[in-house]
Design a protein around this motif. Sequence first.
Motif, PDB file in Angstrom:
ATOM      1  N   UNK A   1     -72.489 -14.495 -98.803  1.00 51.93           N
ATOM      2  CA  UNK A   1     -73.155 -15.687 -99.343  1.00 51.93           C
ATOM      3  C   UNK A   1     -72.092 -16.741 -99.627  1.00 51.93           C
ATOM      4  N   UNK A   2     -72.212 -17.879 -98.928  1.00 51.77           N
ATOM      5  CA  UNK A   2     -71.281 -18.982 -99.123  1.00 51.77           C
ATOM      6  C   UNK A   2     -72.055 -20.152 -99.715  1.00 51.77           C
ATOM      7  N   UNK A   3     -71.470 -20.808-100.706  1.00 53.25           N
ATOM      8  CA  UNK A   3     -72.172 -21.915-101.355  1.00 53.25           C
ATOM      9  C   UNK A   3     -71.171 -22.927-101.888  1.00 53.25           C
ATOM     10  N   UNK A   4     -71.681 -24.118-102.161  1.00 50.49           N
ATOM     11  CA  UNK A   4     -70.880 -25.204-102.701  1.00 50.49           C
ATOM     12  C   UNK A   4     -70.926 -25.177-104.223  1.00 50.49           C
ATOM     13  N   UNK A   5     -69.772 -25.254-104.851  1.00 48.59           N
ATOM     14  CA  UNK A   5     -69.746 -25.262-106.314  1.00 48.59           C
ATOM     15  C   UNK A   5     -70.469 -26.484-106.874  1.00 48.59           C
ATOM     16  N   UNK A   6     -70.331 -27.633-106.204  1.00 49.12           N
ATOM     17  CA  UNK A   6     -71.014 -28.831-106.684  1.00 49.12           C
ATOM     18  C   UNK A   6     -72.526 -28.646-106.684  1.00 49.12           C
ATOM     19  N   UNK A   7     -73.046 -27.960-105.653  1.00 49.27           N
ATOM     20  CA  UNK A   7     -74.485 -27.688-105.591  1.00 49.27           C
ATOM     21  C   UNK A   7     -74.890 -26.762-106.735  1.00 49.27           C
ATOM     22  N   UNK A   8     -74.110 -25.733-106.984  1.00 49.05           N
ATOM     23  CA  UNK A   8     -74.410 -24.819-108.089  1.00 49.05           C
ATOM     24  C   UNK A   8     -74.406 -25.557-109.424  1.00 49.05           C
ATOM     25  N   UNK A   9     -73.459 -26.459-109.589  1.00 47.85           N
ATOM     26  CA  UNK A   9     -73.358 -27.156-110.879  1.00 47.85           C
ATOM     27  C   UNK A   9     -74.505 -28.149-111.100  1.00 47.85           C
ATOM     28  N   UNK A  10     -75.249 -28.491-110.053  1.00 49.92           N
ATOM     29  CA  UNK A  10     -76.460 -29.278-110.272  1.00 49.92           C
ATOM     30  C   UNK A  10     -77.529 -28.443-110.967  1.00 49.92           C
ATOM     31  N   UNK A  11     -77.494 -27.140-110.753  1.00 49.76           N
ATOM     32  CA  UNK A  11     -78.447 -26.229-111.381  1.00 49.76           C
ATOM     33  C   UNK A  11     -77.978 -25.769-112.755  1.00 49.76           C
ATOM     34  N   UNK A  12     -76.693 -25.508-112.862  1.00 45.41           N
ATOM     35  CA  UNK A  12     -76.128 -25.065-114.139  1.00 45.41           C
ATOM     36  C   UNK A  12     -74.679 -25.527-114.181  1.00 45.41           C
ATOM     37  N   UNK A  13     -74.306 -26.180-115.268  1.00 42.75           N
ATOM     38  CA  UNK A  13     -72.964 -26.775-115.346  1.00 42.75           C
ATOM     39  C   UNK A  13     -72.247 -26.262-116.587  1.00 42.75           C
ATOM     40  N   UNK A  14     -71.687 -25.056-116.510  1.00 48.97           N
ATOM     41  CA  UNK A  14     -71.007 -24.499-117.679  1.00 48.97           C
ATOM     42  C   UNK A  14     -69.712 -25.252-117.965  1.00 48.97           C
ATOM     43  N   UNK A  15     -69.282 -25.260-119.223  1.00 51.06           N
ATOM     44  CA  UNK A  15     -68.048 -25.990-119.583  1.00 51.06           C
ATOM     45  C   UNK A  15     -66.787 -25.211-119.237  1.00 51.06           C
ATOM     46  N   UNK A  16     -66.651 -24.813-117.972  1.00 47.50           N
ATOM     47  CA  UNK A  16     -65.469 -24.071-117.529  1.00 47.50           C
ATOM     48  C   UNK A  16     -64.986 -24.683-116.227  1.00 47.50           C
ATOM     49  N   UNK A  17     -63.680 -24.544-115.963  1.00 46.56           N
ATOM     50  CA  UNK A  17     -63.110 -25.041-114.722  1.00 46.56           C
ATOM     51  C   UNK A  17     -63.464 -24.108-113.554  1.00 46.56           C
ATOM     52  N   UNK A  18     -63.168 -24.574-112.359  1.00 53.59           N
ATOM     53  CA  UNK A  18     -63.516 -23.801-111.158  1.00 53.59           C
ATOM     54  C   UNK A  18     -62.893 -22.412-111.176  1.00 53.59           C
ATOM     55  N   UNK A  19     -61.601 -22.320-111.555  1.00 55.11           N
ATOM     56  CA  UNK A  19     -60.922 -21.032-111.557  1.00 55.11           C
ATOM     57  C   UNK A  19     -61.601 -20.057-112.509  1.00 55.11           C
TER      58      UNK A  19
END
Length: 792
Positions: A1-19
């Motif tokens: 499963x490959x996905x875009x982090x930006x797309x995921x963050x439209x659904x849920x945007x936790x206060x953590x960095x990408x790493x």
Amino acid sequence: MRFSEAWLREWVNPPVESRALIDQLSMAGLEVDAVAPAAPHFEGVRIGQVIEVKPHPDASKLKVCTVDLGQGEPLQIICGAANVAAGMRVPVAIAGACLPGDLRIKRAKLRGIESFGMICSTSELGLAESADGIWHLPDDAPIGEDLRAWLQLDDPCITLDLTPDRGDCLSIAGLAREVAAINRVSLNPVAIEPVSPVHEGRVAVELLAPTACPRYVCRVIRGIDPHATTPLWLRERLRRSGLRAISPVVDVTNYVMLELGQPLHGFDLHRLDGGIRVRLAEPGEMLRLLNGEQIDLYPDTLVIADHQHPVALAGIMGGADSAVGLETRDILLESAFFTPQAISGRARRYGLHTDSSHRFERGVDPELQIRAIERATQLILEIAGGEPGPLDESTSPDHLPRRASLELRPERIEQVLGLYIPPETVEEVLGRLGMDIERIEQGWRVTPPSARFDLLHDVDLIADLGRIHGYDRIPVTQLGLAFAPQLPSESAFDLNRARCCLVERGFQEVITYSFVSPQMQALIAPGVETLALANPISAELSVMRTSLWVGLLQTAAYNRARQMERIRIFEIGLRFRLTADGLSQTPGIGALAMGPCVPEQWGQSKLRLDFFDLKSDVEALLTPTGSLDTFRFIPDKHPALHPGQCARIERLGQPVGWIGMLHPALADRLDLPGDVFVFELDLHPLTSGILPRYRQISRYPAIRRDLAILVEQGISYEAVEGCIRSAAAGLLRELILFDVYTGPNIPPATKSLALGLVLQSNDQTLTDEQVDATLATVLERLDAELGARLRD
């Protein structure tokens, strides 16, 4: 499963960095396999608008373009793309820009005219493998804006290596639910509203295989624009998820599959003959797939059919004859629930693996179909227009999966995880994961969400608690366990010792598949019933082996084809045999030897392997049992072995294995040389051995006497040895066969055996009279029992 982090963050945007987000996913059991930016590195690429296009005066294939970058004077750029035209908005690499592959853009003269940059295609920017021309950006692309920043091409694309039980995470919605639960933040799902029908067009649906497809939802959409194009934002999300944009209808169905986890399919309505029938394939039916391949359908394959023939391989791939094409204006949109049991293994049987089958095999939410088709309808109407019809739902409620509730006790959580989790935390975590929770006297009654096919027992709920709570937060404690050590029997057959024995004799251990080709299995053991796999990896690995020889011979053939002449291999593993009582799994050890006896060298001539070389290996293997004399090698016949070089191995009358040369016909079939020798032993009969016992070493001298006897050629040395040992019991310490002769100077059909008898007593020095008497007794017994006599 490959996905875009930006797309995921439209659904849920936790206060953590990408790493940190990536680490959270891995620690939650959603292993991150790879992370890469949405595009390879490039810089200095801006959005420009082509103002004017003129032909190059000295090159017919080049054009002189004037491009506005929104920063002062327009640039003059030479372009060779056939599709460049005035008014287009395009990506422009200005002088000093760096493109993928460390390509530096400089001012240049092309046929005498200066060029101050480069108009780019998607392939030149690393966004596609190939391109037909320059990239035509949307008309709303901001002139002068940095392309990388505008498209967010530094967006991390995350690839997950999900275990088969987590099919619920094969979508942005499923991943967002996990991330929201881990970080205790709210979800922002996309708003999906029912689409009001504007016409009454319907297609009749019949569920003729409700066990495999208990729910089928569809909708007719008329009058879509066949010339519509998929917007850039949607094409980019597909690309960042590893999918290629094709056409608006196909792109929307793929997008909704990635977003919600529900595979969909669109049919050209006018290519369907009558209504839809969801049924099993009939004998002799064929289907031409979207990839152009024509397949013969197996009777247990679920298909989508019209009233004439199949039009799609259910849950796997659509048919080419009903596909949405460039002229399609009316479509039938499908959203169905196919059970994992109906789809599992079917794609592999046809040599296929699709995103759709990948999801249906693992389980798709049986309550998602209507929501998904409404979402797809919204997007199709926005992109390609059209008029939607009413939603048609066909359901067989008795065959839909039921959400069984599970009981969860606090003490059970503490017992399994080794820590106390407060009741309010338990309820919060399970609630965020979409479970219905009811307090009961013992703890909780939990009903899993319809998408979670993996939640079957209370430990599955506890595993979810551990994941979300954080494995790294579970304290490390010493395990206390009372047990009584059990030492292995000293007389048992030691597999490690057997391995070492064979390795010391030049063999190498191999591990082969337990499932093998039915054709190969039939060559080794014709007529033996085998267990066929319900879900084979491939047709060549579809039955369970009944002999270790199958894998050993295939390994030998593989190495022989790569110029390996001398091969010594063995394997220890299970054989699977169908009996009247069911499936029998018996451990065994098998070996194969071929080629010269010793590696090529100057000090010894090339000596080919023979039957007795491998027999000595078997005897060395059996010697640690302490009872080698209880084993017999009895000439016999085996369908895989040479009729004249084959023996059944017995222990005290019980068969324990086979040894012999590979049958010449089988050797030819496998392209192996004629001198291939194999053996196989059952391990169960070898578990009991004899412990070594001390025997006093005699202080008195031994006497050796040699005999040459004549016996019939059909009499085995084993019979001669048994007769001599019985006759000379008590004095015979060693019996040596040092010569065998057949030929002239002895009677026909006889053979001469030269034997050395070593005699010794524990309590006296033997006299000549005692030795002569013992030899006389031996000769009398040989004559009486075997008709043997001294050779003149």
